[in-house]
Design a protein around this motif. Sequence first.
Motif, PDB file in Angstrom:
ATOM      1  N   PRO A  56      33.661  35.683  54.129  1.00 12.91           N
ATOM      2  CA  PRO A  56      34.718  36.533  53.554  1.00 12.91           C
ATOM      3  C   PRO A  56      35.890  36.780  54.514  1.00 12.91           C
ATOM      4  CG  PRO A  56      32.558  37.445  53.071  1.00 12.91           C
ATOM      5  CD  PRO A  56      32.324  36.293  53.986  1.00 12.91           C
ATOM      6  N   HIS A  57      35.610  36.863  55.830  1.00 19.32           N
ATOM      7  CA  HIS A  57      36.702  37.108  56.778  1.00 19.32           C
ATOM      8  C   HIS A  57      37.366  35.812  57.226  1.00 19.32           C
ATOM      9  CE1 HIS A  57      33.813  40.510  57.189  1.00 19.32           C
ATOM     10  NE2 HIS A  57      34.919  41.205  57.062  1.00 19.32           N
ATOM     11  N   GLY A  58      36.777  34.657  56.815  1.00 15.61           N
ATOM     12  CA  GLY A  58      37.407  33.364  57.101  1.00 15.61           C
ATOM     13  C   GLY A  58      37.140  32.828  58.491  1.00 15.61           C
ATOM     14  N   ASP A  94      29.557  41.413  53.847  1.00 15.85           N
ATOM     15  CA  ASP A  94      29.688  41.861  55.241  1.00 15.85           C
ATOM     16  C   ASP A  94      30.060  40.723  56.199  1.00 15.85           C
ATOM     17  OD1 ASP A  94      27.349  40.414  55.683  1.00 15.85           O
ATOM     18  OD2 ASP A  94      26.084  42.159  56.079  1.00 15.85           O
ATOM     19  N   GLY A  95      30.046  39.463  55.712  1.00 14.13           N
ATOM     20  CA  GLY A  95      30.424  38.329  56.558  1.00 14.13           C
ATOM     21  C   GLY A  95      29.398  37.993  57.622  1.00 14.13           C
ATOM     22  N   PRO A 101      29.356  42.994  44.765  1.00 13.99           N
ATOM     23  CA  PRO A 101      30.649  42.736  45.438  1.00 13.99           C
ATOM     24  C   PRO A 101      31.249  44.017  46.027  1.00 13.99           C
ATOM     25  CG  PRO A 101      30.773  42.260  43.061  1.00 13.99           C
ATOM     26  CD  PRO A 101      29.464  42.924  43.311  1.00 13.99           C
ATOM     27  N   PHE A 102      32.103  43.863  47.018  1.00 17.38           N
ATOM     28  CA  PHE A 102      32.875  44.965  47.597  1.00 17.38           C
ATOM     29  C   PHE A 102      34.302  44.485  47.786  1.00 17.38           C
ATOM     30  CE2 PHE A 102      28.621  46.212  48.625  1.00 17.38           C
ATOM     31  CZ  PHE A 102      28.637  47.606  48.653  1.00 17.38           C
ATOM     32  N   LEU A 103      35.241  45.416  47.755  1.00 15.96           N
ATOM     33  CA  LEU A 103      36.633  45.020  47.988  1.00 15.96           C
ATOM     34  C   LEU A 103      36.818  44.634  49.455  1.00 15.96           C
ATOM     35  CD1 LEU A 103      38.609  47.677  45.909  1.00 15.96           C
ATOM     36  CD2 LEU A 103      38.284  45.263  45.377  1.00 15.96           C
ATOM     37  N   ASP A 104      37.816  43.765  49.716  1.00 12.26           N
ATOM     38  CA  ASP A 104      38.103  43.349  51.096  1.00 12.26           C
ATOM     39  C   ASP A 104      38.397  44.578  51.947  1.00 12.26           C
ATOM     40  OD1 ASP A 104      37.865  40.806  50.258  1.00 12.26           O
ATOM     41  OD2 ASP A 104      40.009  40.405  50.099  1.00 12.26           O
ATOM     42  N   GLY A 105      38.013  44.493  53.201  1.00 11.03           N
ATOM     43  CA  GLY A 105      38.354  45.579  54.126  1.00 11.03           C
ATOM     44  C   GLY A 105      37.269  46.633  54.249  1.00 11.03           C
ATOM     45  N   ALA A 142      35.457  42.807  60.278  1.00 11.47           N
ATOM     46  CA  ALA A 142      34.986  41.537  60.868  1.00 11.47           C
ATOM     47  C   ALA A 142      34.373  41.833  62.235  1.00 11.47           C
ATOM     48  CB  ALA A 142      36.164  40.584  61.015  1.00 11.47           C
ATOM     49  N   LYS A 143      33.258  41.169  62.531  1.00 12.83           N
ATOM     50  CA  LYS A 143      32.604  41.374  63.831  1.00 12.83           C
ATOM     51  C   LYS A 143      32.770  40.120  64.698  1.00 12.83           C
ATOM     52  CE  LYS A 143      29.113  44.557  62.081  1.00 12.83           C
ATOM     53  NZ  LYS A 143      27.700  44.716  61.727  1.00 12.83           N
TER      54      LYS A 143
END
Length: 558
Positions: free
Chosen positions: A298-300, A342-343, A389-393, A397-398
Motif C-alpha cells: 500500500p505504501h509502494g 498496514d503494509g 479495508p482502511f483509508l490511506d494514511g 509506513a515503517k
Amino acid sequence: DNSPLLIRGSEGLYMVNGPPHFTESTVLPRESGKNCKVYTFSKDGTLFAWGSGDNSKKKKGQSLQKKIFIAASKDGTAGTPNLQLYDVKTGTCLKSFIQKKMQNWCPSWSDDEIICARIVNNEVHFFENNNFNTIANKLHLQKVNDFNLSPGPHPCKVAVYVPGSKGAPSFVRLYQYPNFEGPHAALANKSFFKADKVTMLWNKKATALLVIASTDVDKTGASYYGEQTLHYIATNGESAVVQLPKNGPIYDVVWNSSSTEFCAVYGFMPAKATVFNLKCDPVFDFGTGPRNAAYYSPHGHILVLAGFGNLRGQMEVWDVKNYKLISKPVASDSTYFAWCPDGEHILTATCAPRLRVNNGYKIWHYTGSILHKYDVPSNGELWQVSWQPFLDGIFPAKTITYQAVPSEVPHEEPKAATAYRPPALRNRPVTNSKLHEEEPPQNMKPHQGSDKPLSKTALKNQRKHEAKKAAKQEARSDKSPDLAPPVPQNTPRNPISQPISGDPEVDKKIKNLKKKLKAIEQLKEQAAAGKQLEKNQLEKIQKETALLQELEDLELGV
C-alpha cells in the motif's frame, strides 16, 4: 494496530482479528449457515454488507460514508427492473434500472461519490449527487464498450474504450468531466489494432492510464493466451506503446502508489518483470523467473513478484527503493493474495471452487515468516477471505527490515519437485542441461559516473535494436510446436546433433525425421512470407507435432 479479516466458507461467515492476535472478533457475530453467497466492504472499511439467501444484511461501522448500495439480479430481458440502487441510511430504493448486458453492467462512482456513471447503448450516462432521476451529462460515442473513472479528488477524469470494427482501429480516449463536447474535448486519444478487450488502469494521481489490449486468439500461433500489447496514455496528451523486451503474454501490470512508475510481468515462461518510469523507459529489470503476478505494498515501498495458478507459488519480496531482495517465501496452491492495509503483512489463501482440497489461509510477514495459519477441516471449503479495508494514511509506513521476524508457526519447507524422467533414462547419470534461459536482475538506470545518459533518439534506436534482436532470437526458439516450453536462446535448437543411440536403425530414423522437420520449417517460413501453399504442403505442416513427438521418443530411447 489491527486490520481484521473477513472469512466466508462452509463454516459460515465470521471475522478474525488481524495481526498480532488472530482471535475471532466479536464485532460481527458468526453467521454459521452455508447460505452466504457474497459480501463486500465500503471503500473506507466502515460498512460491511453480505447476502445470505434472499435478504441482504448490512453491518454499520463507525460512520456512514457509503450512501448507495447496489442489488442486481440476472435477467433484465423480461422488461422488469433487475438493478436497484438503495440509500444505505434509510433503506429506500432510489432507482431501478433494466440492465440487459452482462458485461460492464456495474454503475461506477467517483471517489467522492459526487458522480455516478453507467453505460447505456452508445452512451455513458452521468448522475450527480446521487440524484438518479436526472441524467446530468451524457458522453455519446458509437459502440462505446467500457469506461473507467479516475481515482482521487474532483475534477474526475473518464477513460472510454471503443472497439475497432471493419478495419477501423480500437481506441481509448481520456476526458475531464464534464467537458465532452467539441472536436478538441478529449485530453488524449490512443488508437490501436489487435484488441478484442482492454483493461484500463489509472494511476493514483489520475495523471496517466495504462491499457492492456488483448486479442482472444494469437494469429501467429505463438501463444495459447492470445496476444497482448501495453499502451500508455497521459492526461497531458502524451501516449506510447510500452516496448516489452521479451515476446509472449502480458500476465500482470501494476502501478506503484507513487504514480511515477509501474511494473509489468510478461513473456513466455520463465517470465520477465520490469519496472518502467513515466517515459516508458525500463528502470529496473528483475530478470526471469516462474512468475505471473505483481503486487505493490500500500505504501509502494515493497513489491512482491509471484507465480500462482498453474505455477508453484514462489514469491520474491523486493525493497523497491534499493532494489534489494528481502525474502523468497513459497505459498503453494494459492488462489488469492492480498497486502494488509498496514503494509507489513500478506494474506495468501487456497479457496474453492478454484481448488477443492487443502483450503485455508496464511498470514505472512513480508520478511517471509508465517505468523498465522488456518486449515479448513478436510470436508469443508473456504470460499472467500479478505482484509477489512482502511483509508490511506491510517497506517504509517515503517522502515523496511531484512531480518525475518520471529514466529511461533513452524516453517514448512515446500517439497522439492523432481523433474520427470522417462523410464529409459532413469538409471543413467543426470546431465545438467538447463531447459530455460535465466536472466539475473539488473539495474536499467544510467550508471553514475558513466558517459552522459543516451539521448531520446539514441535510446529509441537502442531499444528498437534490442527488440529486433529479441524478436529474432524468439523466432529462432519458437519453432517448437505451440505450447512447448520456450527453448533457451543461448543453446542450439537441437543439442543432439550426433546420433547417440548406438543403434544404426534408430539413428537412420532420427536423421529422416530431422530432414522432414527441416522441410516443414521451410514451408512455414514460405507461408509466413505470404506464399500460397499446395494442399499436400499444408498436410505436411500438420504432421509437425506428431513428428516432433516421434523424434523426442527416439532420442530419449522410449
